[in-house]
Design a protein around this motif. Structure first.
Motif, PDB file in Angstrom:
ATOM      1  N   ASP A   1      -5.552  -9.160   0.562  1.00 41.43           N
ATOM      2  CA  ASP A   1      -6.568  -9.505   1.562  1.00 41.43           C
ATOM      3  C   ASP A   1      -6.137  -9.138   2.978  1.00 41.43           C
ATOM      4  O   ASP A   1      -6.970  -8.766   3.806  1.00 41.43           O
ATOM      5  N   GLU A   2      -4.838  -9.271   3.257  1.00 44.75           N
ATOM      6  CA  GLU A   2      -4.315  -8.927   4.587  1.00 44.75           C
ATOM      7  C   GLU A   2      -4.207  -7.423   4.800  1.00 44.75           C
ATOM      8  O   GLU A   2      -3.981  -6.967   5.913  1.00 44.75           O
ATOM      9  N   GLY A   3      -4.329  -6.653   3.719  1.00 50.36           N
ATOM     10  CA  GLY A   3      -4.175  -5.202   3.825  1.00 50.36           C
ATOM     11  C   GLY A   3      -2.718  -4.779   3.826  1.00 50.36           C
ATOM     12  O   GLY A   3      -2.391  -3.665   4.229  1.00 50.36           O
ATOM     13  N   SER A   4      -1.838  -5.659   3.379  1.00 42.65           N
ATOM     14  CA  SER A   4      -0.409  -5.344   3.353  1.00 42.65           C
ATOM     15  C   SER A   4      -0.069  -4.338   2.254  1.00 42.65           C
ATOM     16  O   SER A   4       0.861  -3.549   2.401  1.00 42.65           O
ATOM     17  N   ILE A   5      -0.798  -4.393   1.142  1.00 37.62           N
ATOM     18  CA  ILE A   5      -0.601  -3.430   0.061  1.00 37.62           C
ATOM     19  C   ILE A   5      -1.957  -2.874  -0.362  1.00 37.62           C
ATOM     20  O   ILE A   5      -2.967  -3.560  -0.307  1.00 37.62           O
ATOM     21  N   ARG A   6      -1.954  -1.611  -0.757  1.00 39.50           N
ATOM     22  CA  ARG A   6      -3.186  -0.946  -1.181  1.00 39.50           C
ATOM     23  C   ARG A   6      -3.528  -1.329  -2.615  1.00 39.50           C
ATOM     24  O   ARG A   6      -2.658  -1.565  -3.423  1.00 39.50           O
ATOM     25  N   PHE A   7      -4.807  -1.334  -2.892  1.00 42.05           N
ATOM     26  CA  PHE A   7      -5.261  -1.605  -4.249  1.00 42.05           C
ATOM     27  C   PHE A   7      -6.548  -0.855  -4.517  1.00 42.05           C
ATOM     28  O   PHE A   7      -7.212  -0.350  -3.611  1.00 42.05           O
ATOM     29  N   THR A   8      -6.883  -0.768  -5.772  1.00 40.06           N
ATOM     30  CA  THR A   8      -8.159  -0.198  -6.180  1.00 40.06           C
ATOM     31  C   THR A   8      -8.756  -1.116  -7.230  1.00 40.06           C
ATOM     32  O   THR A   8      -8.031  -1.825  -7.932  1.00 40.06           O
ATOM     33  N   GLN A   9     -10.073  -1.115  -7.294  1.00 40.87           N
ATOM     34  CA  GLN A   9     -10.763  -1.971  -8.256  1.00 40.87           C
ATOM     35  C   GLN A   9     -11.781  -1.111  -9.008  1.00 40.87           C
ATOM     36  O   GLN A   9     -12.959  -1.089  -8.675  1.00 40.87           O
ATOM     37  N   PRO A  10     -11.325  -0.417 -10.058  1.00 39.38           N
ATOM     38  CA  PRO A  10     -12.231   0.471 -10.785  1.00 39.38           C
ATOM     39  C   PRO A  10     -13.332  -0.270 -11.543  1.00 39.38           C
ATOM     40  O   PRO A  10     -14.396   0.283 -11.765  1.00 39.38           O
ATOM     41  N   GLU A  11     -13.051  -1.496 -11.940  1.00 42.61           N
ATOM     42  CA  GLU A  11     -14.056  -2.345 -12.578  1.00 42.61           C
ATOM     43  C   GLU A  11     -13.933  -3.742 -11.993  1.00 42.61           C
ATOM     44  O   GLU A  11     -12.945  -4.073 -11.361  1.00 42.61           O
ATOM     45  N   LYS A  12     -14.932  -4.558 -12.226  1.00 42.77           N
ATOM     46  CA  LYS A  12     -14.987  -5.865 -11.582  1.00 42.77           C
ATOM     47  C   LYS A  12     -13.729  -6.708 -11.789  1.00 42.77           C
ATOM     48  O   LYS A  12     -13.205  -7.314 -10.867  1.00 42.77           O
ATOM     49  N   LYS A  13     -13.212  -6.746 -13.000  1.00 44.51           N
ATOM     50  CA  LYS A  13     -12.061  -7.604 -13.290  1.00 44.51           C
ATOM     51  C   LYS A  13     -10.747  -6.846 -13.374  1.00 44.51           C
ATOM     52  O   LYS A  13      -9.731  -7.417 -13.775  1.00 44.51           O
ATOM     53  N   ILE A  14     -10.750  -5.586 -13.014  1.00 47.02           N
ATOM     54  CA  ILE A  14      -9.520  -4.789 -13.058  1.00 47.02           C
ATOM     55  C   ILE A  14      -9.110  -4.425 -11.637  1.00 47.02           C
ATOM     56  O   ILE A  14      -9.849  -3.748 -10.917  1.00 47.02           O
ATOM     57  N   ILE A  15      -7.943  -4.877 -11.243  1.00 45.24           N
ATOM     58  CA  ILE A  15      -7.393  -4.554  -9.930  1.00 45.24           C
ATOM     59  C   ILE A  15      -6.039  -3.898 -10.159  1.00 45.24           C
ATOM     60  O   ILE A  15      -5.177  -4.442 -10.862  1.00 45.24           O
ATOM     61  N   LEU A  16      -5.848  -2.717  -9.586  1.00 44.17           N
ATOM     62  CA  LEU A  16      -4.602  -1.976  -9.708  1.00 44.17           C
ATOM     63  C   LEU A  16      -3.976  -1.823  -8.318  1.00 44.17           C
ATOM     64  O   LEU A  16      -4.685  -1.708  -7.321  1.00 44.17           O
ATOM     65  N   TYR A  17      -2.658  -1.797  -8.274  1.00 47.11           N
ATOM     66  CA  TYR A  17      -1.931  -1.767  -7.010  1.00 47.11           C
ATOM     67  C   TYR A  17      -1.140  -0.466  -6.881  1.00 47.11           C
ATOM     68  O   TYR A  17      -0.583   0.041  -7.854  1.00 47.11           O
ATOM     69  N   ASP A  18      -1.092   0.056  -5.666  1.00 46.53           N
ATOM     70  CA  ASP A  18      -0.424   1.320  -5.360  1.00 46.53           C
ATOM     71  C   ASP A  18       1.087   1.091  -5.233  1.00 46.53           C
ATOM     72  O   ASP A  18       1.533   0.309  -4.389  1.00 46.53           O
TER      73      ASP A  18
END
Length: 89
Positions: free
Chosen positions: A56-73
């Motif tokens: 939420d703070e933008g400290s790490i990047r993420f992507t959300q390809p689907e509603k319940k799937i969150i992946l981190y860079d």
């Protein structure tokens, strides 16, 4: 039994090539995007709330390809850890 003799320069050049090849193979196997559990392991945290706070703070990047799937860079996780590393005296 055969003995192979190398000059010192050739020996170290060979070692450098072997190390470079191993590093390339490791980079190919490592995913750029990892799950929340893997991200928590790399960050050495146990709380999903802390992971969400970093997201939420933008400290790490993420992507959300689907509603319940969150992946981190992985690169942003490494950068975050490096930004917070303390230098020795």
């Amino acid at each position: 039994m055969e003995v192979i003799c190398l000059q010192e320069d050739a020996f170290y050049a060979l070692i450098d090539k072997v190390v470079e090849r191993i590093q390339q193979q490791q980079n190919v196997r490592e995913d750029k995007w990892i799950s929340g559990i893997e991200a928590m392991q790399r960050l050495r945290i146990q709380s999903k709330t802390t992971l969400q706070k970093l997201r939420d703070e933008g400290s790490i990047r993420f992507t959300q390809p689907e509603k319940k799937i969150i992946l981190y860079d992985t690169d942003s996780i490494e950068a975050y850890l490096n930004r917070h590393a303390k230098s020795t005296f």
